[in-house]
Design a protein around this motif. Structure first.
Motif, PDB file in Angstrom:
ATOM      1  N   TYR A  71      -5.288   2.438 -11.736  1.00  0.00           N
ATOM      2  CA  TYR A  71      -5.332   2.487 -10.265  1.00  0.00           C
ATOM      3  C   TYR A  71      -5.198   3.907  -9.704  1.00  0.00           C
ATOM      4  O   TYR A  71      -5.273   4.083  -8.500  1.00  0.00           O
ATOM      5  N   LEU A 137       6.987  -4.661  -5.583  1.00  0.00           N
ATOM      6  CA  LEU A 137       7.684  -5.655  -6.403  1.00  0.00           C
ATOM      7  C   LEU A 137       9.052  -5.125  -6.834  1.00  0.00           C
ATOM      8  O   LEU A 137      10.046  -5.852  -6.828  1.00  0.00           O
ATOM      9  N   GLU A 250      -1.850 -11.303  -9.423  1.00  0.00           N
ATOM     10  CA  GLU A 250      -0.881 -11.010  -8.355  1.00  0.00           C
ATOM     11  C   GLU A 250      -1.458 -11.419  -6.996  1.00  0.00           C
ATOM     12  O   GLU A 250      -0.815 -11.253  -5.959  1.00  0.00           O
ATOM     13  N   CYS A 319      -3.375   0.792  -3.688  1.00  0.00           N
ATOM     14  CA  CYS A 319      -1.918   0.915  -3.663  1.00  0.00           C
ATOM     15  C   CYS A 319      -1.517   2.286  -3.087  1.00  0.00           C
ATOM     16  O   CYS A 319      -1.902   3.322  -3.635  1.00  0.00           O
ATOM     17  N   MET A 322       0.297   4.341  -5.843  1.00  0.00           N
ATOM     18  CA  MET A 322      -0.598   4.869  -6.886  1.00  0.00           C
ATOM     19  C   MET A 322      -1.352   6.080  -6.325  1.00  0.00           C
ATOM     20  O   MET A 322      -1.632   7.043  -7.050  1.00  0.00           O
TER      21      MET A 322
HETATM   22 FE1  SF4 Z   1       3.115  -2.462  -7.224  1.00  0.00          FE
HETATM   23 FE2  SF4 Z   1       1.081  -1.030  -6.286  1.00  0.00          FE
HETATM   24 FE3  SF4 Z   1       0.798  -2.464  -8.572  1.00  0.00          FE
HETATM   25 FE4  SF4 Z   1       1.008  -3.684  -6.226  1.00  0.00          FE
HETATM   26  S1  SF4 Z   1      -0.648  -2.335  -6.894  1.00  0.00           S
HETATM   27  S2  SF4 Z   1       2.081  -4.252  -8.109  1.00  0.00           S
HETATM   28  S3  SF4 Z   1       2.450  -2.371  -5.088  1.00  0.00           S
HETATM   29  S4  SF4 Z   1       2.148  -0.722  -8.243  1.00  0.00           S
END
Ligand code: SF4
Ligand code: 13P
Length: 383
Positions: A71, A137, A250, A319, A322
Protein backbone atom coordinates in the motif's frame (compact mmCIF):
# COMPACT_ATOMS: atom_id res chain seq x y z
CA UNK A 1 13.52 25.11 -0.17
CA UNK A 2 13.26 21.72 -1.83
CA UNK A 3 9.63 20.75 -0.99
CA UNK A 4 10.30 17.00 -0.74
CA UNK A 5 12.93 17.63 1.94
CA UNK A 6 10.64 19.56 4.29
CA UNK A 7 11.02 18.15 7.81
CA UNK A 8 8.00 16.05 8.85
CA UNK A 9 6.82 18.59 11.47
CA UNK A 10 6.40 21.21 8.71
CA UNK A 11 4.25 19.01 6.49
CA UNK A 12 0.48 19.56 6.38
CA UNK A 13 -1.73 17.34 8.54
CA UNK A 14 -4.93 15.62 7.54
CA UNK A 15 -7.66 14.88 10.12
CA UNK A 16 -8.78 11.24 10.25
CA UNK A 17 -11.75 9.77 12.12
CA UNK A 18 -11.75 6.28 13.54
CA UNK A 19 -13.99 4.32 15.90
CA UNK A 20 -13.23 3.20 19.42
CA UNK A 21 -15.47 0.56 21.06
CA UNK A 22 -16.99 2.14 24.18
CA UNK A 23 -17.66 -0.84 26.38
CA UNK A 24 -15.04 -3.57 26.33
CA UNK A 25 -17.40 -5.95 28.15
CA UNK A 26 -20.00 -5.74 25.36
CA UNK A 27 -18.13 -4.20 22.45
CA UNK A 28 -21.11 -3.24 20.32
CA UNK A 29 -21.07 0.54 20.44
CA UNK A 30 -18.37 2.85 19.10
CA UNK A 31 -17.45 6.46 19.64
CA UNK A 32 -15.86 8.48 16.88
CA UNK A 33 -12.31 9.53 17.69
CA UNK A 34 -9.95 11.78 15.81
CA UNK A 35 -6.42 11.02 14.68
CA UNK A 36 -4.25 12.66 12.06
CA UNK A 37 -1.90 11.75 9.24
CA UNK A 38 0.87 13.79 7.64
CA UNK A 39 0.77 14.51 3.92
CA UNK A 40 4.30 14.37 2.53
CA UNK A 41 4.95 16.51 -0.56
CA UNK A 42 5.33 14.61 -3.84
CA UNK A 43 8.94 14.99 -5.04
CA UNK A 44 9.69 16.15 -8.59
CA UNK A 45 11.23 13.67 -11.07
CA UNK A 46 14.69 15.11 -10.43
CA UNK A 47 14.26 15.00 -6.63
CA UNK A 48 12.96 11.46 -6.89
CA UNK A 49 15.96 10.27 -8.91
CA UNK A 50 18.40 11.98 -6.53
CA UNK A 51 16.72 10.51 -3.44
CA UNK A 52 16.67 6.99 -4.89
CA UNK A 53 20.35 7.22 -5.76
CA UNK A 54 21.17 8.37 -2.21
CA UNK A 55 19.09 5.59 -0.67
CA UNK A 56 20.78 2.89 -2.77
CA UNK A 57 24.17 4.04 -1.47
CA UNK A 58 22.97 4.33 2.12
CA UNK A 59 21.44 0.85 2.11
CA UNK A 60 24.79 -0.59 1.03
CA UNK A 61 26.80 1.48 3.50
CA UNK A 62 24.51 0.65 6.45
CA UNK A 63 24.03 -3.08 5.65
CA UNK A 64 20.31 -2.30 5.46
CA UNK A 65 17.37 -3.72 3.51
CA UNK A 66 13.97 -2.23 2.67
CA UNK A 67 10.77 -4.06 3.60
CA UNK A 68 7.72 -2.38 2.01
CA UNK A 69 3.99 -3.05 2.05
CA UNK A 70 1.86 -3.15 -1.13
CA UNK A 71 0.00 0.00 0.00
CA UNK A 72 2.96 2.41 0.18
CA UNK A 73 4.03 4.76 -2.61
CA UNK A 74 5.13 2.92 -5.80
CA UNK A 75 8.63 4.44 -5.44
CA UNK A 76 9.08 2.68 -2.09
CA UNK A 77 7.76 -0.59 -3.49
CA UNK A 78 10.03 -0.54 -6.55
CA UNK A 79 13.11 0.60 -4.66
CA UNK A 80 12.67 -2.18 -2.08
CA UNK A 81 12.59 -4.85 -4.78
CA UNK A 82 15.35 -3.32 -6.84
CA UNK A 83 17.74 -3.22 -3.86
CA UNK A 84 17.19 -6.81 -2.70
CA UNK A 85 14.36 -6.09 -0.27
CA UNK A 86 10.72 -7.06 -0.53
CA UNK A 87 7.30 -5.64 -1.24
CA UNK A 88 4.61 -7.91 0.14
CA UNK A 89 1.71 -8.46 2.50
CA UNK A 90 2.16 -8.10 6.25
CA UNK A 91 2.80 -11.82 6.83
CA UNK A 92 5.67 -12.07 4.35
CA UNK A 93 7.10 -8.74 5.56
CA UNK A 94 7.39 -10.29 9.02
CA UNK A 95 9.01 -13.48 7.74
CA UNK A 96 11.42 -11.68 5.41
CA UNK A 97 12.55 -9.23 8.10
CA UNK A 98 13.16 -12.07 10.56
CA UNK A 99 15.13 -14.19 8.09
CA UNK A 100 17.22 -11.53 6.32
CA UNK A 101 20.84 -11.17 7.43
CA UNK A 102 20.90 -7.35 7.18
CA UNK A 103 21.68 -5.47 10.39
CA UNK A 104 19.10 -2.76 9.68
CA UNK A 105 15.53 -3.09 8.39
CA UNK A 106 13.80 -0.06 6.88
CA UNK A 107 10.11 -0.88 7.19
CA UNK A 108 7.79 1.19 4.96
CA UNK A 109 4.25 0.63 6.11
CA UNK A 110 2.53 1.34 9.40
CA UNK A 111 3.78 1.11 12.95
CA UNK A 112 2.58 -2.39 13.79
CA UNK A 113 4.71 -3.72 10.91
CA UNK A 114 7.85 -2.09 12.34
CA UNK A 115 7.02 -3.38 15.83
CA UNK A 116 6.49 -6.92 14.54
CA UNK A 117 9.90 -6.75 12.82
CA UNK A 118 11.56 -5.55 16.04
CA UNK A 119 9.85 -8.22 18.19
CA UNK A 120 11.09 -10.91 15.80
CA UNK A 121 14.62 -9.44 15.50
CA UNK A 122 15.44 -7.45 18.65
CA UNK A 123 19.12 -7.49 17.67
CA UNK A 124 18.42 -5.59 14.43
CA UNK A 125 17.93 -1.85 14.06
CA UNK A 126 14.42 -1.27 12.73
CA UNK A 127 13.82 2.14 11.14
CA UNK A 128 10.58 3.56 9.78
CA UNK A 129 10.15 6.61 7.54
CA UNK A 130 7.51 7.99 9.94
CA UNK A 131 6.93 6.55 13.41
CA UNK A 132 3.51 8.16 13.62
CA UNK A 133 2.07 6.16 10.73
CA UNK A 134 -0.56 4.17 12.60
CA UNK A 135 -3.68 2.14 11.77
CA UNK A 136 -7.33 2.55 12.79
CA UNK A 137 -7.44 -1.07 13.93
CA UNK A 138 -4.48 -0.52 16.27
CA UNK A 139 -5.93 2.80 17.53
CA UNK A 140 -9.33 1.17 18.07
CA UNK A 141 -7.96 -1.62 20.30
CA UNK A 142 -6.20 -0.07 23.32
CA UNK A 143 -4.29 -2.66 25.34
CA UNK A 144 -5.94 -1.98 28.74
CA UNK A 145 -9.50 -2.26 27.41
CA UNK A 146 -8.60 -5.30 25.34
CA UNK A 147 -6.96 -7.00 28.28
CA UNK A 148 -10.08 -6.39 30.40
CA UNK A 149 -12.19 -7.94 27.62
CA UNK A 150 -9.92 -11.03 27.59
CA UNK A 151 -10.15 -11.29 31.40
CA UNK A 152 -13.93 -11.52 31.10
CA UNK A 153 -13.67 -14.51 28.74
CA UNK A 154 -10.95 -16.79 30.11
CA UNK A 155 -12.48 -19.82 28.36
CA UNK A 156 -11.68 -18.39 24.91
CA UNK A 157 -8.50 -18.64 22.84
CA UNK A 158 -7.37 -15.12 21.98
CA UNK A 159 -6.66 -14.60 18.28
CA UNK A 160 -5.53 -11.13 17.23
CA UNK A 161 -4.88 -9.60 13.88
CA UNK A 162 -1.35 -8.36 13.15
CA UNK A 163 -2.68 -4.77 13.00
CA UNK A 164 -2.31 -4.29 16.78
CA UNK A 165 0.18 -2.92 19.29
CA UNK A 166 2.93 -5.03 20.87
CA UNK A 167 0.95 -4.91 24.17
CA UNK A 168 -2.14 -6.40 22.54
CA UNK A 169 -0.03 -9.08 20.86
CA UNK A 170 1.44 -9.94 24.26
CA UNK A 171 -2.11 -10.69 25.49
CA UNK A 172 -2.85 -13.02 22.56
CA UNK A 173 -2.53 -16.78 22.10
CA UNK A 174 -2.34 -16.51 18.31
CA UNK A 175 -1.50 -13.81 15.80
CA UNK A 176 -2.96 -13.91 12.29
CA UNK A 177 -2.90 -11.79 9.16
CA UNK A 178 -5.58 -11.91 6.49
CA UNK A 179 -3.32 -14.39 4.62
CA UNK A 180 -3.76 -17.11 7.24
CA UNK A 181 -6.68 -16.17 9.50
CA UNK A 182 -9.12 -18.65 7.90
CA UNK A 183 -6.69 -21.55 8.26
CA UNK A 184 -5.67 -20.71 11.84
CA UNK A 185 -9.25 -20.28 13.08
CA UNK A 186 -10.38 -23.37 11.12
CA UNK A 187 -7.67 -25.44 12.81
CA UNK A 188 -8.49 -24.00 16.25
CA UNK A 189 -12.17 -24.78 15.75
CA UNK A 190 -11.30 -28.37 14.75
CA UNK A 191 -9.33 -28.67 18.00
CA UNK A 192 -12.40 -27.54 19.98
CA UNK A 193 -11.41 -23.94 20.76
CA UNK A 194 -13.82 -21.04 21.22
CA UNK A 195 -12.31 -17.82 19.91
CA UNK A 196 -12.01 -14.26 21.18
CA UNK A 197 -11.17 -12.24 18.05
CA UNK A 198 -9.80 -8.70 17.68
CA UNK A 199 -9.85 -6.10 16.33
CA UNK A 200 -11.42 -6.12 12.81
CA UNK A 201 -15.15 -6.87 12.96
CA UNK A 202 -15.49 -7.41 9.19
CA UNK A 203 -12.59 -9.85 8.89
CA UNK A 204 -13.78 -11.59 12.09
CA UNK A 205 -17.34 -11.87 10.74
CA UNK A 206 -16.07 -13.26 7.44
CA UNK A 207 -13.93 -15.91 9.21
CA UNK A 208 -16.84 -16.82 11.49
CA UNK A 209 -19.14 -17.26 8.50
CA UNK A 210 -16.58 -19.34 6.58
CA UNK A 211 -15.44 -21.59 9.42
CA UNK A 212 -18.56 -21.76 11.64
CA UNK A 213 -16.25 -21.17 14.64
CA UNK A 214 -17.66 -19.78 17.90
CA UNK A 215 -16.14 -16.27 17.80
CA UNK A 216 -16.63 -13.27 20.07
CA UNK A 217 -15.67 -10.19 18.05
CA UNK A 218 -14.04 -6.90 19.05
CA UNK A 219 -15.67 -4.04 17.18
CA UNK A 220 -12.81 -2.40 15.26
CA UNK A 221 -12.65 -1.50 11.58
CA UNK A 222 -10.19 -0.38 8.93
CA UNK A 223 -11.18 3.13 7.89
CA UNK A 224 -10.15 2.41 4.28
CA UNK A 225 -11.93 -0.89 3.61
CA UNK A 226 -14.96 0.07 5.70
CA UNK A 227 -15.74 2.69 3.04
CA UNK A 228 -16.34 0.34 0.11
CA UNK A 229 -19.99 0.49 -0.94
CA UNK A 230 -22.00 -2.54 -2.10
CA UNK A 231 -24.72 -0.51 -3.82
CA UNK A 232 -22.22 1.39 -5.98
CA UNK A 233 -20.18 -1.79 -6.56
CA UNK A 234 -23.26 -3.49 -8.02
CA UNK A 235 -23.74 -0.55 -10.37
CA UNK A 236 -20.06 -0.71 -11.42
CA UNK A 237 -20.38 -4.45 -12.06
CA UNK A 238 -23.26 -3.71 -14.45
CA UNK A 239 -21.04 -1.25 -16.33
CA UNK A 240 -18.28 -3.89 -16.55
CA UNK A 241 -20.12 -7.22 -16.85
CA UNK A 242 -16.95 -9.17 -17.69
CA UNK A 243 -14.98 -7.84 -14.72
CA UNK A 244 -14.25 -10.14 -11.78
CA UNK A 245 -14.41 -8.62 -8.28
CA UNK A 246 -11.47 -9.00 -5.86
CA UNK A 247 -12.13 -8.00 -2.25
CA UNK A 248 -9.97 -7.69 0.88
CA UNK A 249 -11.92 -9.22 3.82
CA UNK A 250 -11.57 -6.04 5.93
CA UNK A 251 -14.44 -4.79 3.72
CA UNK A 252 -18.10 -4.86 4.87
CA UNK A 253 -19.99 -8.18 4.48
CA UNK A 254 -22.27 -6.88 1.70
CA UNK A 255 -19.17 -5.96 -0.36
CA UNK A 256 -17.52 -9.34 0.36
CA UNK A 257 -20.76 -11.02 -0.79
CA UNK A 258 -20.24 -9.53 -4.28
CA UNK A 259 -16.68 -10.88 -4.60
CA UNK A 260 -15.38 -13.49 -7.02
CA UNK A 261 -12.28 -13.83 -4.82
CA UNK A 262 -11.74 -12.73 -1.21
CA UNK A 263 -8.33 -12.54 0.38
CA UNK A 264 -5.28 -10.71 1.63
CA UNK A 265 -3.22 -8.40 -0.58
CA UNK A 266 -1.09 -11.31 -1.80
CA UNK A 267 -4.20 -13.48 -2.35
CA UNK A 268 -5.67 -10.68 -4.49
CA UNK A 269 -2.49 -10.64 -6.56
CA UNK A 270 -2.60 -14.44 -6.97
CA UNK A 271 -6.30 -14.43 -7.91
CA UNK A 272 -5.75 -11.70 -10.52
CA UNK A 273 -2.90 -13.64 -12.14
CA UNK A 274 -4.67 -17.02 -12.06
CA UNK A 275 -8.27 -16.11 -12.96
CA UNK A 276 -8.98 -16.33 -16.69
CA UNK A 277 -10.39 -12.77 -16.83
CA UNK A 278 -8.81 -9.63 -18.25
CA UNK A 279 -10.75 -7.07 -16.21
CA UNK A 280 -11.00 -6.77 -12.41
CA UNK A 281 -12.68 -4.48 -9.89
CA UNK A 282 -10.43 -4.27 -6.83
CA UNK A 283 -11.73 -3.49 -3.33
CA UNK A 284 -8.59 -2.78 -1.36
CA UNK A 285 -6.21 0.16 -0.84
CA UNK A 286 -5.38 1.72 -4.21
CA UNK A 287 -1.64 1.29 -3.48
CA UNK A 288 -2.19 -2.35 -4.49
CA UNK A 289 -2.96 -1.33 -8.08
CA UNK A 290 0.71 -0.52 -8.70
CA UNK A 291 1.88 -4.11 -8.30
CA UNK A 292 -1.21 -5.53 -10.05
CA UNK A 293 -0.63 -3.29 -13.11
CA UNK A 294 3.12 -3.88 -13.06
CA UNK A 295 2.85 -7.68 -12.97
CA UNK A 296 -0.22 -8.00 -15.20
CA UNK A 297 0.04 -5.17 -17.75
CA UNK A 298 -2.31 -6.95 -20.18
CA UNK A 299 -5.15 -6.94 -17.61
CA UNK A 300 -7.31 -3.96 -16.59
CA UNK A 301 -7.81 -3.01 -12.93
CA UNK A 302 -10.60 -0.72 -11.78
CA UNK A 303 -10.86 0.72 -8.25
CA UNK A 304 -13.97 -0.41 -6.35
CA UNK A 305 -16.23 2.52 -5.42
CA UNK A 306 -16.02 4.24 -2.04
CA UNK A 307 -18.03 7.29 -3.04
CA UNK A 308 -21.77 7.60 -2.66
CA UNK A 309 -24.18 9.65 -0.61
CA UNK A 310 -22.30 8.92 2.63
CA UNK A 311 -18.79 9.47 1.25
CA UNK A 312 -16.38 11.40 3.49
CA UNK A 313 -12.75 12.48 3.25
CA UNK A 314 -11.80 8.94 4.38
CA UNK A 315 -13.36 7.54 1.22
CA UNK A 316 -10.36 7.75 -1.10
CA UNK A 317 -9.39 4.06 -0.89
CA UNK A 318 -5.91 5.03 0.22
CA UNK A 319 -4.71 4.61 3.78
CA UNK A 320 -3.68 8.05 5.12
CA UNK A 321 -1.02 6.43 7.32
CA UNK A 322 0.49 4.30 4.56
CA UNK A 323 0.66 7.56 2.57
CA UNK A 324 2.95 9.07 5.23
CA UNK A 325 5.87 6.94 4.00
CA UNK A 326 8.09 9.12 1.84
CA UNK A 327 11.38 8.65 -0.03
CA UNK A 328 12.90 11.72 1.66
CA UNK A 329 12.26 10.16 5.08
CA UNK A 330 13.79 6.83 4.05
CA UNK A 331 16.95 8.75 3.11
CA UNK A 332 16.81 10.81 6.31
CA UNK A 333 16.44 7.86 8.70
CA UNK A 334 19.23 5.95 6.97
CA UNK A 335 21.50 8.99 7.22
CA UNK A 336 20.71 9.92 10.82
CA UNK A 337 19.52 6.68 12.43
CA UNK A 338 16.36 8.55 13.51
CA UNK A 339 12.95 6.86 13.83
CA UNK A 340 14.12 3.63 15.41
CA UNK A 341 11.40 1.28 16.59
CA UNK A 342 11.75 0.32 20.25
CA UNK A 343 9.69 -2.36 21.95
CA UNK A 344 10.23 -2.76 25.73
CA UNK A 345 12.48 -5.77 26.30
CA UNK A 346 10.13 -7.10 28.96
CA UNK A 347 7.31 -7.30 26.41
CA UNK A 348 9.21 -9.11 23.67
CA UNK A 349 8.98 -12.77 24.80
CA UNK A 350 5.20 -12.56 25.39
CA UNK A 351 4.52 -10.61 22.20
CA UNK A 352 6.73 -12.94 20.17
CA UNK A 353 4.94 -16.15 21.17
CA UNK A 354 1.77 -15.63 19.07
CA UNK A 355 3.82 -14.32 16.12
CA UNK A 356 6.06 -17.40 16.17
CA UNK A 357 2.99 -19.61 16.27
CA UNK A 358 1.63 -17.92 13.16
CA UNK A 359 4.95 -18.17 11.31
CA UNK A 360 5.39 -21.86 12.27
CA UNK A 361 1.78 -22.63 11.33
CA UNK A 362 2.04 -20.99 7.91
CA UNK A 363 5.42 -22.60 7.23
CA UNK A 364 3.84 -26.01 8.03
CA UNK A 365 0.90 -25.22 5.73
CA UNK A 366 3.27 -24.34 2.91
CA UNK A 367 5.42 -27.40 3.44
CA UNK A 368 2.37 -29.66 3.37
CA UNK A 369 0.74 -28.05 0.36
CA UNK A 370 -1.99 -26.22 2.32
CA UNK A 371 -3.43 -29.42 3.77
CA UNK A 372 -2.29 -29.17 7.38
CA UNK A 373 -4.78 -30.46 9.91
CA UNK A 374 -4.57 -29.29 13.49
CA UNK A 375 -2.59 -32.42 14.44
CA UNK A 376 0.24 -31.28 12.16
CA UNK A 377 0.66 -27.95 13.88
CA UNK A 378 3.19 -27.91 16.71
CA UNK A 379 1.58 -25.20 18.88
CA UNK A 380 -2.05 -26.21 18.50
CA UNK A 381 -3.29 -28.15 21.49
CA UNK A 382 -6.88 -29.27 22.04
CA UNK A 383 -9.12 -26.85 23.96
FE1 SF4 B 1 -4.86 -0.07 9.03
FE2 SF4 B 1 -4.46 1.45 6.88
FE3 SF4 B 1 -4.34 -1.25 6.68
FE4 SF4 B 1 -6.65 -0.03 7.10
S1 SF4 B 1 -5.35 0.15 5.28
S2 SF4 B 1 -5.92 -1.86 8.16
S3 SF4 B 1 -6.09 1.71 8.42
S4 SF4 B 1 -2.97 0.07 7.84
P1 13P C 1 -2.32 -7.64 4.45
O1 13P C 1 -2.06 -8.46 5.65
O2 13P C 1 -3.28 -8.26 3.48
O3 13P C 1 -1.05 -7.20 3.81
O4 13P C 1 -3.07 -6.31 4.94
C1 13P C 1 -2.52 -5.45 5.87
C2 13P C 1 -3.36 -4.26 6.02
O5 13P C 1 -3.05 -3.34 6.71
C3 13P C 1 -4.62 -4.30 5.28
O6 13P C 1 -5.28 -3.12 5.37
Amino acid sequence: MNQALLPPQMQPRKAVEYELPLDAGAPGTCSTRHAWARVPPEPSQAERAELKQRIRGLLRARNAVMVSHFYVHPDLQDLAEETGGIVSDSLEMARFGRDHQARTLVVSGVRFMGETAKILSPEKTVLMPDLEATCSLDLGCPAAEFSAFCDQHPDRTVVVYANTSAEVKARADWLVTSSCALEVVGALKAAGHKILWAPDRHLGGYIQQQTGADMLLWNGACIVHDEFKAFELEALKKEHPRARVLVHPESPADVVALADAVGSTSAILKAASEMPADEFIVATDSGMLHKLRQLLPHKRFIEAPTAGSSATCKSCAHCPWMAMNALADVARVLETGANQIHVPESLIPQARRPIDRMLDFTAALKARGQTAASALVPHLGAA
